[in-house]
Design a protein around this motif. Structure first.
Motif, mmCIF file in Angstrom:
data_model
loop_
_atom_site.group_PDB
_atom_site.id
_atom_site.type_symbol
_atom_site.label_atom_id
_atom_site.label_comp_id
_atom_site.label_asym_id
_atom_site.label_seq_id
_atom_site.Cartn_x
_atom_site.Cartn_y
_atom_site.Cartn_z
ATOM 1 N N ASP A 18 -59.400 18.588 -0.599
ATOM 2 C CA ASP A 18 -59.248 18.910 1.449
ATOM 3 C C ASP A 18 -57.962 18.074 0.908
ATOM 4 O OD1 ASP A 18 -61.670 19.726 2.410
ATOM 5 O OD2 ASP A 18 -61.912 17.808 3.380
ATOM 6 N N GLU A 19 -57.663 16.691 0.205
ATOM 7 C CA GLU A 19 -56.419 16.664 0.138
ATOM 8 C C GLU A 19 -55.259 17.436 -0.652
ATOM 9 O OE1 GLU A 19 -56.813 12.679 -2.102
ATOM 10 O OE2 GLU A 19 -57.353 11.454 0.479
ATOM 11 N N ARG A 21 -55.807 20.335 -0.873
ATOM 12 C CA ARG A 21 -55.381 21.774 -0.799
ATOM 13 C C ARG A 21 -54.553 21.175 0.634
ATOM 14 N NH1 ARG A 21 -61.165 24.689 0.384
ATOM 15 N NH2 ARG A 21 -61.415 25.539 -1.651
ATOM 16 N N THR A 22 -54.516 20.216 1.050
ATOM 17 C CA THR A 22 -53.401 19.871 1.583
ATOM 18 C C THR A 22 -52.720 20.495 1.006
ATOM 19 O OG1 THR A 22 -55.117 19.072 3.212
ATOM 20 C CG2 THR A 22 -52.574 18.605 3.357
ATOM 21 N N ALA A 26 -48.683 21.826 2.332
ATOM 22 C CA ALA A 26 -47.495 21.450 2.541
ATOM 23 C C ALA A 26 -46.508 21.712 1.132
ATOM 24 C CB ALA A 26 -47.809 19.683 2.300
ATOM 25 N N VAL A 72 -56.228 27.501 -0.450
ATOM 26 C CA VAL A 72 -56.167 27.571 0.807
ATOM 27 C C VAL A 72 -56.777 28.176 1.781
ATOM 28 C CG1 VAL A 72 -53.891 26.478 2.522
ATOM 29 C CG2 VAL A 72 -53.932 26.286 -0.014
ATOM 30 N N ASP A 76 -56.127 25.639 7.004
ATOM 31 C CA ASP A 76 -55.103 24.233 7.117
ATOM 32 C C ASP A 76 -53.698 24.077 6.761
ATOM 33 O OD1 ASP A 76 -57.822 22.886 6.844
ATOM 34 O OD2 ASP A 76 -57.741 23.022 5.223
ATOM 35 N N ARG A 79 -51.927 24.523 9.962
ATOM 36 C CA ARG A 79 -52.011 23.298 10.749
ATOM 37 C C ARG A 79 -50.644 22.046 9.270
ATOM 38 N NH1 ARG A 79 -57.450 22.949 11.545
ATOM 39 N NH2 ARG A 79 -58.511 22.417 9.423
ATOM 40 N N ALA A 80 -50.252 22.697 8.180
ATOM 41 C CA ALA A 80 -49.573 22.483 7.381
ATOM 42 C C ALA A 80 -47.739 22.814 8.566
ATOM 43 C CB ALA A 80 -49.212 22.940 6.455
ATOM 44 N N SER A 83 -47.250 20.290 11.311
ATOM 45 C CA SER A 83 -46.779 18.938 10.703
ATOM 46 C C SER A 83 -45.745 19.421 10.194
ATOM 47 C CB SER A 83 -48.014 19.133 9.834
ATOM 48 O OG SER A 83 -47.700 17.602 9.154
#
Length: 410
Positions: A18-19, A21-22, A26, A72, A76, A79-80, A83
């Motif tokens: 998850d980290e 792919r986040t 981003a 991804v 997700d 959400r990026a 953010s």
């Protein structure tokens, strides 16, 4: 030595994945948002929304075909993007430069997001937008007229169009090209057009001869409309989407929900199309097979040797036909649908039983044709594909697998 804990290892792997792919999301979201902010002053809200969707599609498509760890998912990535927008609003507030542009982009993006992302981001909208803008963003684009639809001669391929408010006040028509031939109902193409007629013309050309005589009529069967415009969960995707499909991934779902809600409020659920449930089809087809001389053995009864009984054959054939959840779409039959079910039967069942099912498929096609009133020439074309030869064009992807998202010519 400490004993390994499999559950803990799985949890830790998922956390790292998850980290990773986040971080990938981003990396793409930042430049994308900055490019939209730079372009926004010269564009209408419609232009900005269209470009956001196009950039979203390009960003999502870049993850296809790579290692599984680098894929991804849409929610997700959204959400990026949110953010980054949150960061850019705070930066603009501190600097006093460009705040209105970033707020406008946030409102445009908010108006595209379907549930549940639209609900999960409401706090962000409330923090950075005034009450009126936040309410418009949460409500999304307004539908300004009734939905229309058309279907091809087989009844398995649909065009749904609806008019939505636009920045210049003239309105734009959104098209969903819906294919009900696979194991799920799938929107294989969607997008905005200046008129309903323009959307219909594009759909006819894409679908081919079976849609040549299709005309738009009011979408007056809300149960069928609900079945066609499905798909609320952003993170779940069929797989095999191309860049155009990803570009409309969010907007198609958001606008589809708007149309379904409007139709449900404006009129009672109609029942204008022939319906057939899988259970009823199994019962009726079993009787038909018995009249044709198939064994009357009870369902599930082992015989040791010999062909399966009529009840088992009918039950498995009915269960293999899709989409079982929607009786208004279930009885439709097309060459595409027949070719897809042949592949399924041969892949899912043991060879002997699969051969028995394929052997009765022509009779199943004629049974459905009688129920729907399909013409003799269309029925024959469906029967021609019942053996698995010839192979239906476009049914398989480049890996030789059936692709639910391929926009085929019927």
């Amino acid at each position: 030595m400490a004993q390994a804990n499999p559950l803990r290892e799985v949890f830790e792997y998922r956390r790292r994945l998850d980290e990773h792919r986040t971080a990938l999301a981003a990396e793409s979201a930042g430049p994308m948002v900055d490019a939209l902010i730079a372009a926004a002053p010269g564009w209408s809200d419609d232009d900005l929304e269209d470009d956001f969707c196009a950039r979203f599609g390009a960003a999502m498509f870049q993850y296809e075909g790579g290692p599984l760890e680098d894929r991804v998912n849409p929610d997700d990535f959204v959400r990026a993007v949110l953010s980054v927008l949150d960061e850019r609003v705070h930066e603009a507030e501190e600097s006093g430069i460009g705040l209105a542009v970033v707020q406008r982009l946030l409102a445009v993006v908010a108006g595209v997001l379907p549930a549940p992302l639209s609900a999960s981001a409401q706090d962000l909208f409330a923090e950075h937008l005034d009450d009126a803008a936040a309410e418009r963003a949460i409500r999304g684009r307004a539908v300004i007229g009734s939905a229309l639809w058309a279907r091809d001669s087989y009844g398995s391929r649909w065009a749904v169009v609806a008019p939505f408010a636009s920045a210049d006040g003239s309105g734009r028509w959104y098209l969903w090209d819906v294919d009900a031939c696979g194991y799920e109902v799938a929107t294989v193409y969607s997008g905005f057009y200046q008129s309903a007629e323009g959307a219909l013309a594009e759909w006819r050309q894409a679908v081919g001869p079976s849609a040549a005589g299709a005309t738009l009529t009011p979408a007056d069967d809300t149960e069928t409309l609900d079945a066609l415009l499905v798909g609320e969960v952003e993170g779940i995707r069929p797989g095999g989407e191309d860049q155009e499909q990803y570009a409309e991934f969010l907007r198609s779902r958001r606008l589809g929900r708007t149309v379904r809600q409007a139709a449900g409020l404006a009129q009672p659920s109609g029942r204008t199309f022939a319906r057939l449930s899988a259970d009823t089809a199994a019962e009726q087809f079993a009787r038909r097979l018995r009249r044709l001389g198939h064994d009357n053995r009870p369902a599930g009864e082992a015989s040791g040797e010999g062909p399966a009984g009529a009840t088992d054959l009918a039950a498995e054939m009915a269960d293999s036909w899709s989409p079982r959840e929607y009786p208004g779409l279930y009885p439709a039959c097309s060459p595409h649908k027949v070719a897809a079910v042949v592949l399924h039967l041969r892949d899912f069942y043991k060879d002997d039983f699969a051969a028995e099912l394929v052997a009765i498929l022509p009779e199943w096609i004629r049974f459905l044709a009688e129920h729907t009133g399909m013409t003799a020439d269309l029925t024959k074309r469906c029967v021609d594909y019942a053996s698995g030869e010839p192979q239906f064009p476009g049914l398989l992807d480049e890996h030789g697998r059936p692709s639910l998202m391929t926009r085929v010519t019927e």
